[in-house]
Design a protein around this motif. Structure first.
Motif, mmCIF file in Angstrom:
data_model
loop_
_atom_site.group_PDB
_atom_site.id
_atom_site.type_symbol
_atom_site.label_atom_id
_atom_site.label_comp_id
_atom_site.label_asym_id
_atom_site.label_seq_id
_atom_site.Cartn_x
_atom_site.Cartn_y
_atom_site.Cartn_z
ATOM 1 N N PHE A 89 0.831 -1.208 0.000
ATOM 2 C CA PHE A 89 0.000 0.000 0.000
ATOM 3 C C PHE A 89 0.865 1.258 0.000
ATOM 4 N N ASP A 90 0.273 2.345 -0.499
ATOM 5 C CA ASP A 90 0.832 3.674 -0.278
ATOM 6 C C ASP A 90 -0.327 4.578 0.139
ATOM 7 N N LEU A 91 -0.138 5.337 1.205
ATOM 8 C CA LEU A 91 -1.206 6.171 1.751
ATOM 9 C C LEU A 91 -0.793 7.644 1.762
ATOM 10 N N PRO A 92 -1.777 8.549 1.692
ATOM 11 C CA PRO A 92 -1.468 9.987 1.667
ATOM 12 C C PRO A 92 -1.213 10.566 3.057
ATOM 13 N N ASN A 93 -0.735 11.812 3.071
ATOM 14 C CA ASN A 93 -0.559 12.587 4.307
ATOM 15 C C ASN A 93 0.423 11.956 5.294
ATOM 16 N N LEU A 94 1.445 11.324 4.765
ATOM 17 C CA LEU A 94 2.453 10.743 5.649
ATOM 18 C C LEU A 94 3.815 11.355 5.337
ATOM 19 N N PRO A 95 4.719 11.357 6.326
ATOM 20 C CA PRO A 95 6.039 11.941 6.091
ATOM 21 C C PRO A 95 6.787 11.251 4.950
ATOM 22 N N VAL A 96 6.607 9.927 4.803
ATOM 23 C CA VAL A 96 7.265 9.192 3.721
ATOM 24 C C VAL A 96 6.188 8.632 2.801
ATOM 25 N N MET A 97 6.243 9.030 1.523
ATOM 26 C CA MET A 97 5.275 8.508 0.555
ATOM 27 C C MET A 97 6.029 8.081 -0.700
ATOM 28 N N GLY A 98 5.305 7.482 -1.638
ATOM 29 C CA GLY A 98 5.930 7.064 -2.889
ATOM 30 C C GLY A 98 6.402 5.635 -2.826
ATOM 31 N N GLY A 99 5.559 4.728 -2.378
ATOM 32 C CA GLY A 99 5.920 3.325 -2.253
ATOM 33 C C GLY A 99 6.201 2.699 -3.611
ATOM 34 N N GLY A 100 7.162 1.772 -3.656
ATOM 35 C CA GLY A 100 7.455 1.083 -4.900
ATOM 36 C C GLY A 100 8.681 0.212 -4.799
ATOM 37 N N ASN A 101 9.028 -0.429 -5.950
ATOM 38 C CA ASN A 101 10.131 -1.381 -6.020
ATOM 39 C C ASN A 101 9.928 -2.519 -5.009
ATOM 40 N N VAL A 102 8.929 -3.327 -5.287
ATOM 41 C CA VAL A 102 8.615 -4.433 -4.376
ATOM 42 C C VAL A 102 8.562 -5.732 -5.180
ATOM 43 N N LEU A 103 9.326 -6.719 -4.744
ATOM 44 C CA LEU A 103 9.325 -8.037 -5.371
ATOM 45 C C LEU A 103 8.644 -9.029 -4.436
ATOM 46 N N ILE A 104 7.632 -9.708 -4.979
ATOM 47 C CA ILE A 104 6.901 -10.696 -4.179
ATOM 48 C C ILE A 104 7.070 -12.031 -4.879
ATOM 49 N N ARG A 105 7.857 -12.940 -4.294
ATOM 50 C CA ARG A 105 8.110 -14.194 -5.010
ATOM 51 C C ARG A 105 8.153 -15.396 -4.055
ATOM 52 N N ASN A 106 7.797 -16.531 -4.623
ATOM 53 C CA ASN A 106 7.904 -17.807 -3.899
ATOM 54 C C ASN A 106 7.122 -17.846 -2.601
ATOM 55 N N ASP A 112 6.308 -16.465 -9.329
ATOM 56 C CA ASP A 112 6.507 -17.784 -8.711
ATOM 57 C C ASP A 112 5.813 -17.932 -7.357
ATOM 58 N N ASN A 113 4.716 -17.253 -7.202
ATOM 59 C CA ASN A 113 3.916 -17.459 -5.994
ATOM 60 C C ASN A 113 2.825 -18.483 -6.284
ATOM 61 N N LEU A 114 2.419 -19.190 -5.254
ATOM 62 C CA LEU A 114 1.216 -20.024 -5.346
ATOM 63 C C LEU A 114 0.140 -19.297 -4.552
ATOM 64 N N ILE A 115 -0.861 -18.805 -5.279
ATOM 65 C CA ILE A 115 -1.888 -17.973 -4.642
ATOM 66 C C ILE A 115 -3.232 -18.597 -4.959
ATOM 67 N N ARG A 116 -3.874 -19.198 -3.966
ATOM 68 C CA ARG A 116 -5.154 -19.845 -4.278
ATOM 69 C C ARG A 116 -6.054 -19.913 -3.051
ATOM 70 N N GLY A 117 -7.343 -20.101 -3.354
ATOM 71 C CA GLY A 117 -8.306 -20.223 -2.263
ATOM 72 C C GLY A 117 -8.683 -18.880 -1.665
ATOM 73 N N ASN A 118 -8.344 -17.801 -2.347
ATOM 74 C CA ASN A 118 -8.713 -16.465 -1.876
ATOM 75 C C ASN A 118 -9.937 -16.037 -2.689
ATOM 76 N N GLU A 119 -11.097 -16.068 -2.041
ATOM 77 C CA GLU A 119 -12.367 -16.100 -2.768
ATOM 78 C C GLU A 119 -12.765 -14.779 -3.430
ATOM 79 N N THR A 120 -12.215 -13.677 -2.979
ATOM 80 C CA THR A 120 -12.558 -12.416 -3.647
ATOM 81 C C THR A 120 -11.629 -12.170 -4.827
ATOM 82 N N ALA A 121 -10.331 -12.262 -4.585
ATOM 83 C CA ALA A 121 -9.361 -12.119 -5.670
ATOM 84 C C ALA A 121 -8.036 -12.715 -5.239
#
Lengths: 404, 338
Positions: free
Chosen positions: A216-233, A272-281
């Motif tokens: 997530f990235d949220l407004p009105n915080l001292p540090v903003m601009g989230g990015g460069n995230v690797l989600i694997r395995n 390379d993630n296994l993502i399943r059984g999550n009924e909304t998305a």
């Protein structure tokens, strides 16, 4: 007289002392544990190790550590337990505000607020730490289990959090982060990377939360601009717990059955993630949905890549208004990837997807538009090109060395 | 009320005594600069800040002061003193914090009960050393003869002026820093020019222990006379003094993005229609820190009224609800346009 003479001699000697003279302080559970442990945490010198002998430590107040380079070590996450069931004050079980600290091999149970918070604590290692709210999901549990914030260099390894009424492992307003080989179950959010950059989330088991992994990235915080995230395995399986977060918090809006959710971030790569059984998305990519007043904030996802992952075949019981009709409209199953249809402009894709994966879009037309106004349709996302360099992402090497 | 007046009078008397010509009074032992500058003295008496420790009568080198709007700590009476070494001066920095020379100390004693019943609970000292400020807590003994260093803090059973029996928390050394920290360094909080009286500052200037008279546009209101101030001034003063040491850039709660300093004028930063970030159950199911015109929907009041760890704000130094503070903040929010 003797004392002041001693002080005059000892002081210069201390100034040139090096951590080579590091001490080990043994702490045992039982009478006065609060004061003995807190005093050891205050009087420790850089390089010292404080060792928690096996047993249960009944604590009445929060603990804190403000000395650089200290290791707090237990005899294992089942053996040495800091028990905050009787906590009367402070916002967390343990607060760390110094750099180069290593926390390992102990547990925190039932803190009244957050479990372990490290703020402005650069190069911190959490290894084999357990934070548990023993009654399971409950809105009266504390918000975060493992909670590093405003820090550069964070390694969370082989740890375990359950029961957090916000996020089990939450890294906020930080950079150079690795969260790996950890278990997050029965929280509202399993693992959350918020307003942070250069993060690797890998090898985790994330199940029975409301949402599995959130970026997530949220407004009105001292540090903003989230990015460069690797989600694997990662295994992101059946995050099907009803949302038990107190309303008002952003995670209270996370829908039951969300696998990986990316909101208002740039350069996020899922592979390379296994993502399943999550009924909304299995995977959800959206813009920040609320109104905000912050000219420096970018509410849109940019360059979120769902590469080669194994996703479930689709939900039949989504936590969405009119879900049954949606499921029927899509032929009995919702496609696994959900996008809200919003992007910053036509020059930068919000979402790129492996051609074998399917999804659907809400086709929203503007940031802040209500979901009731969605015009759902199949997702037609562009394919991605070459992978990116991840040099400089993840926790610095020197943190690895401390695990040996 | 009478007791408070008596206290003020005794402070004024003490001020008068030290405002007299600064001739060393040889009958009194001078403050121990060694204790201020080195080590961690085990007993409060080692500093020699007081001629009579129990009565809290300071030596001629130690000056009492009060703040217009003070931090509330379960209704404890607070006796505040400053020590500035011979031949040094405070430096004015506009409306803000006075600059204290290395070697000076701030001393604050917390007491419950009136007159003969008065019981001293703890004394906190802030020592300005060559490498920065050091905060140390001292816990008074049963006999009330001295206070002993309590690095790990303590809990003490006390009865508040409102008659509530509570487990009063003496902070540990790290907790001192949690509030007294800006960008990781320990700093004093209270003695800002805008929260001190004209008379006190003038007294220091005339005694040649303050380099210049600071110019203050608007002072924080006298808390006991806050009805004469606007609801906004009373509430903003209260929030500045009770919250802004953490809720400010560089403070312990900087990550919340909430900035409650007196000088902050961005509405979102002071909480107006600002959504919670890391509040967890502290949000109480509410959407904004301050919902204009709607105190019941404002997280800030919800947390001020709570006693639960993890919800209650401030996190430290409070085991009861400050009804006066709650009323002041409520009145301000109520009066805002929705």
């Amino acid at each position: 007289m003797t004392r002041s003479l001693f002080a005059a001699i000892a002081l210069p000697a201390l100034l040139v002392a090096t951590p080579a003279l590091a001490d080990t302080h043994m702490i045992a559970p039982g009478e006065g544990a609060q004061e003995r442990l807190q005093e050891a945490l205050i009087l420790a010198e850089p390089g010292d190790e404080i060792v928690l002998e096996p047993g249960r430590y009944a604590l009445s107040d929060g603990l804190s550590l403000d000395v650089d380079g200290v290791t707090l070590r237990g005899a294992g996450m089942q053996a040495s337990v800091l028990d905050f069931s009787g906590q009367q004050g402070a916002g967390e079980g343990l607060l760390v505000t110094s750099d180069n600290v290593t926390l390992r091999d102990f547990a925190v149970e039932n803190p009244k607020g957050d479990g372990i918070k490290s703020k402005g604590a650069d190069n911190i290692v959490y290894h084999a730490i357990r934070v548990t709210w023993t009654r399971g999901p409950d809105e009266n549990n504390g918000a975060y289990g493992i909670y590093p914030v405003e820090s550069t260099g964070v390694l969370v390894d082989a740890s375990e959090v359950s029961g957090a009424s916000d996020a089990g492992i939450y890294v906020g307003q930080s950079s150079k982060i690795t969260v790996r080989n950890s278990v997050a179950t029965d929280n509202v959010a399993g693992i959350e990377i918020e307003n942070s950059r250069d993060a690797i989330v890998e090898g985790n088991f994330v199940s029975r939360n409301t949402g599995g992994i959130l970026v997530f990235d949220l407004p009105n915080l001292p540090v903003m601009g989230g990015g460069n995230v690797l989600i694997r395995n990662n295994l992101v399986i059946a995050n099907d717990t009803e949302n038990f977060a107190p309303a008002g918090n952003i995670v209270a809006s996370v829908r039951r059955g969300t696998g990986v959710m990316v909101m208002a971030n740039e350069n996020v790569w899922l592979q390379d993630n296994l993502i399943r059984g999550n009924e909304t998305a299995e995977v959800m990519v959206i813009a920040y949905p609320l109104s905000f007043d912050d000219p420096d904030y970018n509410p849109y996802p940019r360059d979120v890549v769902v590469a080669d992952n194994v996703l479930g075949e689709g939900g039949t019981d989504p936590d969405i208004e009119g879900g049954e009709m949606l499921v029927a409209a899509f032929g009995g199953k919702l496609p696994p990837i959900l996008w809200d249809g919003l992007e910053e402009n036509e020059e930068r894709f919000a979402l790129l997807v492996h051609p074998d994966l399917t999804g659907w879009t809400l086709n929203l037309q503007r940031q802040g538009q209500r979901i009731e106004e969605a015009q759902p349709g199949p997702l037609d996302a562009p394919a991605y090109g070459q992978g990116w360099s991840i040099e400089g992402w993840g926790a610095p090497e020197e943190l690895e060395a401390r695990l040996k | 009320m009478i007791a408070r007046a008596a206290l003020l009078a005794s402070l004024a008397l003490a001020t008068a005594a030290v405002a007299a010509p600064r001739t060393p009074q040889t009958a009194m032992a001078p403050v121990s600069d060694v204790a201020v500058m080195e080590g961690m003295p085990r007993l409060l008496s080692e500093y020699a800040f007081f001629t009579d420790l129990r009565e809290q009568n300071p030596t001629w080198q130690v000056v009492p002061y009060r703040l217009n709007t003070p931090l509330w700590s379960d209704g404890a009476d607070k006796l505040r003193f400053a020590y500035i070494p011979e031949g040094t001066q405070l430096s004015a920095d506009g409306e803000g914090l006075l600059g204290f020379p290395v070697g000076s100390a701030l001393i604050k004693t917390f007491a419950f009960g009136e007159g003969d019943e008065r019981r001293l609970i703890e004394t906190r000292v802030l020592l300005h050393r060559a490498d920065g400020w050091l905060a140390l807590p001292y816990l008074w003994n049963e006999e009330q003869t001295d206070a002993k260093l309590a690095l790990a803090g303590a809990r003490v059973e006390v009865v508040t002026p409102q008659g509530e029996a509570i487990s009063y928390r003496v902070p540990n050394k790290n907790q001192c820093k949690e509030c007294h920290s800006v960008d990781g360094a320990v700093v004093p909080i209270g003695p800002k020019a805008r929260n001190l009286s004209d008379q006190w500052l003038a007294g220091r200037y005339e005694a040649d222990t303050l380099d210049a008279l600071p110019k203050v546009a608007v002072r924080l209101p006298l808390w006991e006379a806050r009805k004469e101030a606007t609801p906004e001034a009373a509430a903003r003063a209260y929030l500045d003094v009770n919250c802004a040491h953490c809720h400010r850039p560089g403070g312990s709660a900087s990550n919340s993005g909430l900035d409650l300093r007196w000088e902050q004028d961005d509405p979102v930063k002071i909480g107006i229609r600002k959504r919670p970030v890391a509040a967890g159950r502290g949000s109480g199911g509410l959407a904004f820190s301050i919902a204009p015109g709607d105190p019941a929907a404002s997280i800030i009041l919800h947390r001020m009224k709570s006693l639960e760890p993890g919800v209650a704000m401030p996190e430290l130094g409070r085991s009861t609800v400050d009804e006066e503070g709650v009323a002041a903040v409520r009145a301000w929010i109520e009066g805002m346009d929705q």
